[in-house]
Write an enzyme that holds these catalytic residues in place. Structure first.
Site: not given
Ligand SMILES: NC(=O)C1=CN([C@@H]2O[C@H](COP(=O)(O)OP(=O)(O)OC[C@H]3O[C@@H](n4cnc5c(N)ncnc54)[C@H](OP(=O)(O)O)[C@@H]3O)[C@@H](O)[C@H]2O)C=CC1
Ligand SMILES: O=C(O)C1=N[C@H](C(=O)O)C[C@H](O)C1
Length: 278
Positions: A167, A171
């Site tokens: 990744h 992350k």
């Molecule tokens: N299930 C799936 O298919 C996928 C899952 N994911 C997961 O999704 C999650 C987010 O990923 P990603 O978008 O890349 O992360 P990012 O860090 O880009 O986005 C997260 C956002 O949430 C904000 N945030 C953090 N804590 C809080 C809170 N308590 N309340 C509200 N907002 C909050 C962050 O703010 P700040 O930056 O200021 O902390 C940031 O803007 C991860 O756990 C990732 O593993 C990702 C891709 C696919």
């Molecule tokens: O953080 C990510 O980017 C992603 N998170 C999810 C995970 O932890 O499995 C899904 C995907 O791999 C992208």
């Protein structure tokens, strides 16, 4: 065309990498209505969620960090279908976010990873008692579901398997939620993988990766330039069978996210995994 009112959707983590993608996808879906955009990030407060997501027109939905008032506002709407909240925030906050949403009768669709098995069990109890649907989906891409199905099929014939997940280096959690789920799916088959042939010594801690279910090891790579990738490597004397999934754009998750938003309304309990709602 039906005349049903659109589903009210809140996006939590709306300023993040996934949240912006979800804002765009929800805004473009005629049966969904983006009613709230939550994010804790101080620099994005009050910005328009649509403009932040790259849409040419504002959506008139400002980013706010006020989760509970937003849940209360959407829960108070008596007309139309109940609200859904899509969570892509952070492993540290996702458990509390889900509990709050369920307490207000708002259906969580959760992509955020890093929940422990105990937390998921606890949330399942909570959702069951509240008779409220909740979807926790470690990976929303169809390609990953297919990889996992192929891995389960292959594991009938191979006793040795390791997982490598790769990744981007922003992350927070390791191993990835997807890798943990993949190991769980293989672990459910009732066999123990990777019988040891020698006594291994790690000269550097972590060299052999983390131990997941049933002897399966997971190795985590974090590098700029990567998005999300996973290999499941099976080995047997004289052969290697490798399954690999690569993402090149976070748009790949959106069909799964939209499907989950539409499906969660009919549920009365917590479901874990995209494969269960396809
Ligand atoms: N299930 C799936 O298919 C996928 C899952 N994911 C997961 O999704 C999650 C987010 O990923 P990603 O978008 O890349 O992360 P990012 O860090 O880009 O986005 C997260 C956002 O949430 C904000 N945030 C953090 N804590 C809080 C809170 N308590 N309340 C509200 N907002 C909050 C962050 O703010 P700040 O930056 O200021 O902390 C940031 O803007 C991860 O756990 C990732 O593993 C990702 C891709 C696919
Ligand atoms: O953080 C990510 O980017 C992603 N998170 C999810 C995970 O932890 O499995 C899904 C995907 O791999 C992208």
């Amino acid at each position: 065309m039906t005349n049903q009112a659109p589903i009210p959707v809140i996006v939590n983590g709306a300023a993040g990498k996934m949240g912006r993608e979800v804002v765009k996808a929800v805004a473009q879906a005629p049966d969904l209505n983006l009613v709230g955009a939550i994010d804790s990030s101080p620099q994005h407060q009050e910005k328009d969620a649509g403009e932040l997501a790259g849409l040419s027109e504002p959506l008139e939905v400002p980013i706010t960090n006020q989760l509970e008032p937003m849940l209360g506002y959407v829960a108070g709407e008596r007309q139309g279908p109940p609200g859904v909240i899509v969570d892509f925030t952070h492993p540290d906050s996702v458990y509390d976010n889900i509990r709050s949403a369920i307490a207000y009768g708002i259906r969580p669709v959760v992509g955020t990873t890093g929940l422990s098995p105990e937390q998921i069990e606890d949330l399942a109890d909570f959702a069951e008692k509240a008779s409220t649907g909740c979807l926790i989906i470690p990976n929303f891409s169809i390609g990953m579901v297919l990889l996992q199905q192929a891995a389960v099929a292959a594991s009938q014939y191979f006793d040795h398997v390791e997982i490598i997940e790769l990744h981007h280096n922003q992350k927070a959690d390791a191993p990835s939620g997807t890798a943990i789920q993949t190991a769980q799916l293989l672990g459910e088959l009732g066999k123990t993988f990777n019988p040891a042939l020698v006594q291994e010594t790690e000269k550097l801690a972590g060299a052999r990766g983390s131990q997941a279910d049933e002897g399966i090891r997971i190795h985590s790579v974090r590098l700029p330039g990567l998005i999300a990738h996973q290999e499941v490597i099976f080995g047997a004397p004289g052969q290697i069978y490798t399954l690999r999934h690569d993402t090149s754009d976070r748009a790949c998750y959106m069909p799964g996210v939209l499907l989950a938003i539409r499906k969660v309304l009919a549920l009365k309990s917590l479901i874990y995994g995209l494969e269960k709602i396809l």
